[in-house]
Design a protein around this motif. Structure first.
Motif, short mmCIF file in Angstrom:
data_model
loop_
_atom_site.label_atom_id
_atom_site.label_comp_id
_atom_site.label_asym_id
_atom_site.label_seq_id
_atom_site.Cartn_x
_atom_site.Cartn_y
_atom_site.Cartn_z
N ALA A 1 0.80 -1.19 0.09
CA ALA A 1 -0.04 -0.05 -0.10
C ALA A 1 1.06 1.35 -0.15
CB ALA A 1 -0.84 -0.06 1.24
N THR A 2 2.01 1.16 0.70
CA THR A 2 2.77 2.37 0.81
C THR A 2 3.51 2.56 -0.62
OG1 THR A 2 3.45 2.11 3.06
CG2 THR A 2 4.87 3.30 1.78
N SER A 3 3.71 1.44 -1.29
CA SER A 3 4.32 1.27 -2.78
C SER A 3 3.38 2.27 -3.67
CB SER A 3 4.49 0.06 -3.23
OG SER A 3 5.72 -0.54 -2.54
N ALA A 4 2.28 1.92 -3.49
CA ALA A 4 1.01 2.41 -4.33
C ALA A 4 1.14 4.17 -3.89
CB ALA A 4 -0.29 1.74 -3.97
N LEU A 5 1.03 4.50 -2.88
CA LEU A 5 1.03 5.88 -2.43
C LEU A 5 2.20 6.71 -2.32
CD1 LEU A 5 -1.34 5.47 0.79
CD2 LEU A 5 -2.05 6.14 -1.52
N ALA A 6 3.32 6.05 -2.43
CA ALA A 6 4.85 6.77 -2.33
C ALA A 6 4.75 7.70 -3.61
CB ALA A 6 5.70 5.70 -2.25
N PRO A 7 4.47 7.54 -4.98
CA PRO A 7 4.81 8.33 -6.04
C PRO A 7 3.87 9.61 -5.85
CG PRO A 7 4.26 6.18 -6.80
CD PRO A 7 4.05 6.02 -5.30
N LEU A 8 2.85 9.50 -5.31
CA LEU A 8 2.00 10.88 -5.14
C LEU A 8 2.64 11.52 -4.00
CD1 LEU A 8 -0.39 12.53 -5.55
CD2 LEU A 8 -1.56 10.92 -3.94
N LEU A 9 3.06 10.75 -2.78
CA LEU A 9 3.58 11.53 -1.66
C LEU A 9 4.96 12.30 -2.11
CD1 LEU A 9 2.78 9.03 1.29
CD2 LEU A 9 1.56 11.34 0.79
N GLY A 10 5.74 11.46 -2.93
CA GLY A 10 7.18 12.11 -3.29
C GLY A 10 6.94 13.38 -4.06
N THR A 11 5.76 13.30 -4.96
CA THR A 11 5.58 14.42 -5.89
C THR A 11 5.14 15.75 -5.15
OG1 THR A 11 4.65 12.93 -7.56
CG2 THR A 11 3.95 15.32 -7.60
N LEU A 12 4.43 15.51 -3.92
CA LEU A 12 4.07 16.64 -3.04
C LEU A 12 5.32 16.92 -2.16
CD1 LEU A 12 0.53 15.25 -1.86
CD2 LEU A 12 0.87 16.93 -3.64
N LEU A 13 6.13 16.09 -2.01
CA LEU A 13 7.48 16.56 -1.07
C LEU A 13 8.22 17.27 -1.55
CD1 LEU A 13 8.15 15.31 2.05
CD2 LEU A 13 9.54 13.60 0.75
N ILE A 14 8.80 17.19 -3.04
CA ILE A 14 9.74 17.89 -3.37
C ILE A 14 9.33 19.45 -3.66
CG2 ILE A 14 11.07 17.96 -5.65
CD1 ILE A 14 10.81 14.88 -5.78
N PRO A 15 8.22 19.63 -4.29
CA PRO A 15 8.00 21.19 -4.31
C PRO A 15 7.89 21.93 -2.89
CG PRO A 15 6.65 19.89 -5.63
CD PRO A 15 6.94 18.84 -4.71
N ALA A 16 7.52 20.92 -1.97
CA ALA A 16 7.39 21.80 -0.53
C ALA A 16 8.79 21.93 0.06
CB ALA A 16 6.47 20.75 0.25
N LEU A 17 9.90 20.98 -0.23
CA LEU A 17 10.98 20.90 0.64
C LEU A 17 12.40 21.20 -0.33
CD1 LEU A 17 10.50 17.82 3.07
CD2 LEU A 17 9.97 20.06 3.58
N GLY A 18 12.13 21.25 -1.44
CA GLY A 18 13.26 21.17 -2.32
C GLY A 18 14.00 20.03 -2.21
N PRO A 19 14.99 19.95 -3.29
CA PRO A 19 15.86 18.87 -3.44
C PRO A 19 16.57 18.20 -2.22
CG PRO A 19 16.62 20.46 -4.71
CD PRO A 19 15.56 20.96 -4.14
N VAL A 20 17.14 19.27 -1.36
CA VAL A 20 18.22 18.95 -0.53
C VAL A 20 17.24 18.76 0.68
CG1 VAL A 20 19.72 19.68 1.18
CG2 VAL A 20 19.92 20.16 -1.29
N GLY A 21 16.08 19.38 0.87
CA GLY A 21 15.14 19.20 1.93
C GLY A 21 14.60 17.74 1.69
N THR A 22 14.25 17.16 0.55
CA THR A 22 13.60 15.89 0.39
C THR A 22 14.53 15.15 0.77
OG1 THR A 22 12.10 16.95 -1.48
CG2 THR A 22 12.42 14.54 -1.25
N LEU A 23 15.98 15.06 0.28
CA LEU A 23 16.93 13.94 0.60
C LEU A 23 17.12 13.94 2.28
CD1 LEU A 23 19.74 14.67 -2.18
CD2 LEU A 23 18.17 12.61 -1.93
N ALA A 24 17.12 15.23 2.92
CA ALA A 24 17.23 15.22 4.43
C ALA A 24 15.95 14.48 5.10
CB ALA A 24 17.35 16.60 4.94
N ALA A 25 14.75 14.80 4.31
CA ALA A 25 13.68 14.21 5.22
C ALA A 25 13.58 12.76 5.07
CB ALA A 25 12.43 14.79 4.36
N LEU A 26 14.07 12.11 3.68
CA LEU A 26 14.16 10.93 3.43
C LEU A 26 15.00 10.18 4.30
CD1 LEU A 26 13.77 10.89 -0.41
CD2 LEU A 26 11.98 10.01 1.21
#
Length: 389
Positions: free
Chosen positions: A340-365
């Motif tokens: 279920a996480t695999s199914a939702l991850a693409p959408l969540l990732g798409t929302l995460l990157i504009p909000a945090l930027g590339p470095v912020g996204t990597l830090a969050a991950l």
């Protein structure tokens, strides 16, 4: 009387099945998404939603598939799954509308639950019992070549017969090659007898070890799926050229395979929980290293090694912790939240990157990756030696 099954005959057959089933399900849209969108006029988001739907259906089907494998053995269930997969691929080939296309992906999702790693690991557990660890490790090594083999094959088929023809060819391939291999090449699951009680009641979410495995799996699969889709854009946004970013991303696959080879060469001299600890630490180190600006090549090789080791750990750790008797039911329980996480991850990732930027996204991950490290260390503390079963 036929000789007892051995990993040397069983694993290569399952390996071929894994290469072809992964390549025609999870990796299919990597090559076919653009031709489908161009041919049909459907949006790219609608086209790629198909695999998310399939993963969700696969997770919802995992419990039923696990019970069927416990009762009837993996050979019968995986054979039926391959037949369903053929139907789903032919449904894709014939889909005249977007709803029909998505319905075909739902059928493929049910087939994925009965044919991919969770079903294959459970089948090996039913055949070899507590001795299945080496077979599982070897299987992940073979299955790791799925994209390497099927991406070029899919590209060549699309060029020759179009995306609909490609789906038709793959459906026929499963009926003519994969299904006979599974039905007549795999041994029956007679080694391990199912428990007298309902296997689904044996290991529940009240067991802290199962919760630790589930949390680790959810966090890691979220990272893997997010980076499999967004790694190249993140690297480009961080200052790398496109060619350099693609070259760096290409380091992940070989490092996955190399880590699996090293694990196999270890000859089971260490606990599978140590493999899980190494996997979690490698993933966390690689992602956090990227976030703080360490050399990307070293970070991605480390990350890829962790991803390769996790594929092994997700099959061997439950076997070591809970034993072969309840292995199939345990794998089914873990599959639902992870898929279920695999199914939702693409959408969540798409929302995460504009909000945090590339470095912020990597830090969050990277922070998310610390959770599996803690879960793995907890499992190491809670581990108990297995008694013969």
């Amino acid at each position: 009387m036929s000789p007892p099954p051995t990993p040397w005959t069983t694993v290569p057959i399952l390996g071929i099945i894994q290469i072809l089933t992964w390549g025609t399900t999870f990796y299919l849209l990597s090559i076919l998404a653009e031709p489908i969108a161009l041919d049909t006029g459907w949006s790219a988001l609608s086209v790629t939603f198909g695999i998310s739907l399939a993963l969700l259906v696969s997770g919802l089907s995992a419990g039923s598939v696990g019970r069927l494998i416990t009762r009837h053995g993996g050979r019968s269930v995986m054979s039926a799954g391959i037949g369903v997969l053929s139907v789903g691929l032919l449904g894709l080939a014939l889909a005249p509308t977007l709803p029909a296309y998505l319905a075909a992906w739902a059928v493929i999702g049910a087939a994925m639950a009965a044919t991919l790693y969770e079903a294959a690991f459970s089948t090996l557990g039913r055949i070899f019992g507590g001795d299945a660890r080496r077979a599982i490790t070897t299987l992940t090594l073979i299955g790791g070549f799925s994209a390497t083999i099927c991406w070029p094959l899919s590209a060549a088929l699309v060029e020759a017969v179009g995306w609909r023809g490609t789906c038709t060819v793959y459906g026929a391939l499963h009926l003519c090659v994969t299904l006979p291999l599974c039905r007549f090449g795999l041994p029956p699951s007679q080694t391990v007898q199912p428990p007298a009680s309902d296997p689904q009641d044996a290991v529940g979410w009240n067991d802290i070890r199962l919760r630790a495995m589930g949390v680790a799996g959810i966090c890691l699969v979220f990272i893997f799926v997010t980076l499999s889709i967004h790694l190249i854009p993140i690297l480009v946004a961080s200052g790398y050229g496109l060619a350099a970013a693609v070259g760096l991303g290409a380091l992940i696959g070989p490092s996955q395979v190399s880590a699996r080879v090293l694990e196999m060469l270890g000859r089971q001299r260490h606990s599978p929980v140590l493999t899980m600890i190494a996997a979690a630490l490698c993933v966390a180190s690689g992602v956090l290293g990227l976030a703080v600006g360490l050399p990307a090549a070293i970070c991605l090789i480390t990350y890829g090694a962790g991803a390769g080791l996790w594929t092994i750990a997700r099959g061997t750790v439950p076997l070591a912790l809970f034993g072969p008797t309840h292995y199939t039911a345990t794998m089914a329980r873990l599959a639902l939240p992870i898929l279920a996480t695999s199914a939702l991850a693409p959408l969540l990732g798409t929302l995460l990157i504009p909000a945090l930027g590339p470095v912020g996204t990597l830090a969050a991950l990277g922070l998310v990756a610390l959770v599996p490290c803690g879960a793995a260390l907890l499992l190491w503390r809670l581990r108990t030696p297995l008694t013969p079963r």
